[in-house]
Scaffold this active site. Structure first.
Site, PDB file in Angstrom:
ATOM      1  N   CYS A 276      67.209  30.324  90.067  1.00 28.65           N
ATOM      2  CA  CYS A 276      67.154  31.780  90.255  1.00 28.65           C
ATOM      3  C   CYS A 276      67.847  32.259  91.527  1.00 28.65           C
ATOM      4  CB  CYS A 276      65.714  32.286  90.190  1.00 28.65           C
ATOM      5  SG  CYS A 276      64.690  31.912  91.630  1.00 28.65           S
ATOM      6  N   HIS A 334      60.422  34.119  92.512  1.00 30.99           N
ATOM      7  CA  HIS A 334      61.562  34.387  91.641  1.00 30.99           C
ATOM      8  C   HIS A 334      62.448  35.394  92.363  1.00 30.99           C
ATOM      9  CE1 HIS A 334      64.136  34.854  88.296  1.00 30.99           C
ATOM     10  NE2 HIS A 334      63.740  36.079  87.983  1.00 30.99           N
ATOM     11  N   ASP A 357      68.572  41.237  87.045  1.00 31.56           N
ATOM     12  CA  ASP A 357      68.195  39.820  87.100  1.00 31.56           C
ATOM     13  C   ASP A 357      69.148  39.001  86.239  1.00 31.56           C
ATOM     14  OD1 ASP A 357      67.035  37.367  87.247  1.00 31.56           O
ATOM     15  OD2 ASP A 357      65.023  38.016  86.674  1.00 31.56           O
ATOM     16  N   ASN A 397      53.023  42.787  88.066  1.00 35.83           N
ATOM     17  CA  ASN A 397      51.697  43.398  87.879  1.00 35.83           C
ATOM     18  C   ASN A 397      50.747  42.672  86.927  1.00 35.83           C
ATOM     19  OD1 ASN A 397      51.567  45.924  89.459  1.00 35.83           O
ATOM     20  ND2 ASN A 397      53.376  46.466  88.267  1.00 35.83           N
TER      21      ASN A 397
END
Length: 684
Positions: A276, A334, A357, A397
């Site tokens: 990542c 991440h 991303d 979340n």
């Protein structure tokens, strides 16, 4: 008198690039920013230029798209269309005459490599001339551009700076890792433009793609897909297997230029391998090169919610072993990027930072990419906003439901609403500190959001089942941040909350893990009985020796899942505590002999490292820096407790804040060490 005759055209590359703040970017063309004028000088022979007798018409070409721009004598440059205005006309009686023309692109012009032509029309002739090419970028200095950023300090940090810090590890032991974005390195801008050119969108419909490139929302979505190689001729192949044969371990990359050049040099074959932080850092390079303000962001305890119910379920055996059940996972950290742009497609209130991303996790409109998801949409729980807001919302979340099972039966469950998205951070502008940006993403989640995010979200999931017992509490505490080569010491603290004594069974379990998924087999465990009196608290110290956890694969920061299950023998109630932590590699120290560093003057830096291990270590030391020097690599062996001092000569090629960084890849024990030093290079 002779007719007007074009002699030469000077695109004034140096002066234009300084004015456009593209100086330092290396390209085979002139590099400009949209929404800003640039000057060309036309030398000609014959009689002085007369706009009533000669027409000068510029033709600006981008693939099948073109626009004709006549040179006008009067007027101003335009922010909404291409324009060309005569600035000066100096006839020279002794030699060639000269014209200065100011050309302007609209602030919404497409990003790309343009061809510039000029036609000279006189009463008797029409002559066309090819003047060359220029690369047009977004312009965060132009208020009319949709990537405009108001603060000069922030533009310096998020567009012009080529040094970065990436934050890795675990919440209790954050490691800052140097990265060189390298957007000024030779050829990197041209390679960044290649990502747009090789994209499936460009290949499918060239004209439509070039028109869409006026919009940073579109550009960022293309780049998000092109940084990974999953659906296209993208840059990086991901690998989380621990077997990096046939490529480079993700931990060993320290800058973007090596990766992007390797991709270009191999006819755009995917570079092996990325994880990542590598995907995010390479995307940051490309976006900054294209003129879109971008930063790398880390989310600690990042949820990958595959079934979109905003609940991550984790399963443990009664012995404290984490079980590889279920597709959902929590990544210890991440990384993604945020890019700054307006979002007219979302209505008012969603301009600013957008999550992108490039790590291939889930498909978005049939391709592995993610974003741009407006950070303000995530904060305001606007989960119907495109693109991919629900996925990022869950990443910061989701609730964690921990389940202890035996023979497929649930023994106990508990829910943690605070673990996911525990901290979201980035490098602080203008310094090497970490900036906590959690509050930009997170607010309390309401029930209607849960239902909107998932039509099949099971109401109340995570609150059902048998709750953790009330009679006992247990916690784990590391006595110090673990470092490779040292033993790991920790305490298990058990409190009996009731006024009767208890006989307990204690099961402690340690497993190696990758940052992005559930752990593998147990490498250390401890079991025993504990007697505890009424209302008593008992603390038990444990130690895991270095030889117990020593890794077989080189990694920067090995991660451990440590768990304890305490069982009440009489009631058979169980309570679990777990902690995931990284074992930090020792760091390299870099000192610069002369703190006053001047451009193009040789300097000396010294890399030092004291071998903390009881065995001799050998490996390869690499020292490099964008804009400072070519990479230096040295093989070396260091005896137990010996201090290595390695002098490195370097000559800075660019002024400004630069980072000198070093990495040492050791074979035994297999680990990667890093160090960095920022240097402020003065102009001569």
């Amino acid at each position: 008198m002779d007719e007007f005759k074009l002699r030469s055209i000077d695109l004034q590359q140096v002066q234009n690039q300084i004015r456009h703040k593209t100086d330092g970017l290396s390209s085979s063309t002139l590099v400009l920013r949209r929404g800003q004028a640039f000057t060309v000088t036309i030398s000609y022979d014959g009689r002085p230029f007369d706009p009533l007798k000669e027409n000068l018409i510029f033709r600006i070409v981008l693939g099948p798209l073109s626009v004709e721009v006549p040179v006008s004598r009067l007027g101003h440059s335009s922010l909404t269309q291409w324009s060309a205005v005569l600035e000066r006309n100096i006839p020279d009686p002794t030699g060639p005459h000269a014209l200065w023309v100011s050309l302007s692109s609209p602030a919404s012009a497409s990003v790309g490599v343009y061809t510039l032509q000029m036609r000279v029309e006189t009463r008797l002739t029409v002559r066309s001339h090819l003047l060359g090419q220029f690369t047009l970028l977004c312009n965060p200095w132009c208020p009319a551009d949709s990537v405009f950023l108001q603060s000069e300090d922030l533009r310096t940090e998020f567009v012009r700076s080529d040094i970065g810090l990436l934050f890795k590890g675990s919440l209790g032991n954050i490691v800052s890792r140097p990265w060189s974005f390298d957007q000024y390195e030779k050829g990197i801008l041209d390679i960044s433009m290649k990502l747009l050119q090789l994209s499936p969108q460009h290949q499918a419909d060239l004209g439509k793609d070039l028109q869409n490139r006026s919009n940073p929302v579109y550009i960022s979505r293309v780049i998000s897909a092109m940084v990974n190689s999953n659906d296209d001729k993208g840059v990086l192949m991901g690998n989380w297997s621990n077997d990096y044969s046939g490529g480079v371990s993700p931990s060993q990359w320290s800058g973007s230029a090596d990766i992007l050049r390797k991709w270009a040099e191999t006819q755009f074959s995917p570079v092996k391998y990325g994880q990542c932080w590598v995907f995010a850092a390479v995307m940051c390079t490309v976006m900054r090169a294209l003129g879109i303000p971008t930063r790398v962001v880390t989310n600690f305890n990042s949820a990958h919610d595959t079934n979109r119910n905003i609940v991550i379920e984790e399963y443990y055996s009664e012995m404290g072993e984490k079980l590889p059940i279920g597709r959902d996972s929590i990544w210890n950290f991440h990384m993604w990027v945020e890019s700054w742009m307006k979002r007219p497609d979302l209505g008012r209130g969603y301009d600013g930072w957008q999550v992108l991303d490039p790590t291939p996790q889930e498909k978005s409109a049939e391709m592995f990419r993610c974003g741009p998801a407006a950070v303000k949409a995530i904060y305001h729980q606007k989960v119907d906003a495109q693109y991919d807001v629900p996925f990022v919302y869950a990443a910061v979340n989701a609730n964690v439901r921990t389940v202890i099972v035996r023979d497929g039966k649930v023994l106990t469950t508990s829910t943690d609403k605070n673990r996911v998205g525990a901290m979201i951070c980035t490098k602080h502008p203008g310094s090497l500190r970490m900036q906590d940006i959690t509050s930009e993403y997170k607010t309390e989640m309401d029930d209607s959001t849960v239902r909107a995010l998932s039509t099949d979200a099971r109401r109340g999931e995570g609150a059902t089942g048998r709750v953790a017992p009330q009679g006992l509490s247990v916690s784990l505490q590391l006595l110090k941040a673990p470092v490779v080569g040292e033993n790991i010491s920790f305490n298990v603290t058990i409190t009996n909350k009731v006024a009767v004594p208890k006989l307990l069974r204690k099961h402690v379990n340690a497993q190696n893990k990758e940052y992005n998924r559930n752990p593998t087999g147990t490498f250390w465990e401890a079991h025993g009985d504990v007697k505890i009196g009424p209302k008593e608290t008992v603390t038990i110290q444990h130690e895991i020796s270095f030889k117990d956890y020593m890794l077989t694969e080189a990694a920067e920061d090995s991660l451990v899942n440590l768990a304890v299950v305490i069982e009440d023998v009489k009631s058979q109630e169980r309570v679990l505590a777990s902690e995931e932590f990284n074992i930090r590699s020792p760091s390299l120290n870099i000192q610069v002999q002369n703190e006053y560093v001047v451009i193009n003057t040789q300097q000396v830096a010294t890399v030092t490292f004291t071998n903390p291990f009881s065995i001799a270590v050998s490996g390869e030391l690499t020292v490099a820096c964008s804009g400072l020097q070519e990479k230096v690599q040295t093989r070396l062996t260091i005896q137990p407790r010996e201090t290595m001092r390695m002098p490195i000569n370097f000559t800075p090629r660019m002024a400004g804040a630069k980072m000198l960084y070093a990495s040492l890849v050791l074979m035994n024990p297999p680990t990667v060490l890093h160090g960095f030093k920022t240097i402020n290079v003065q102009a001569s």
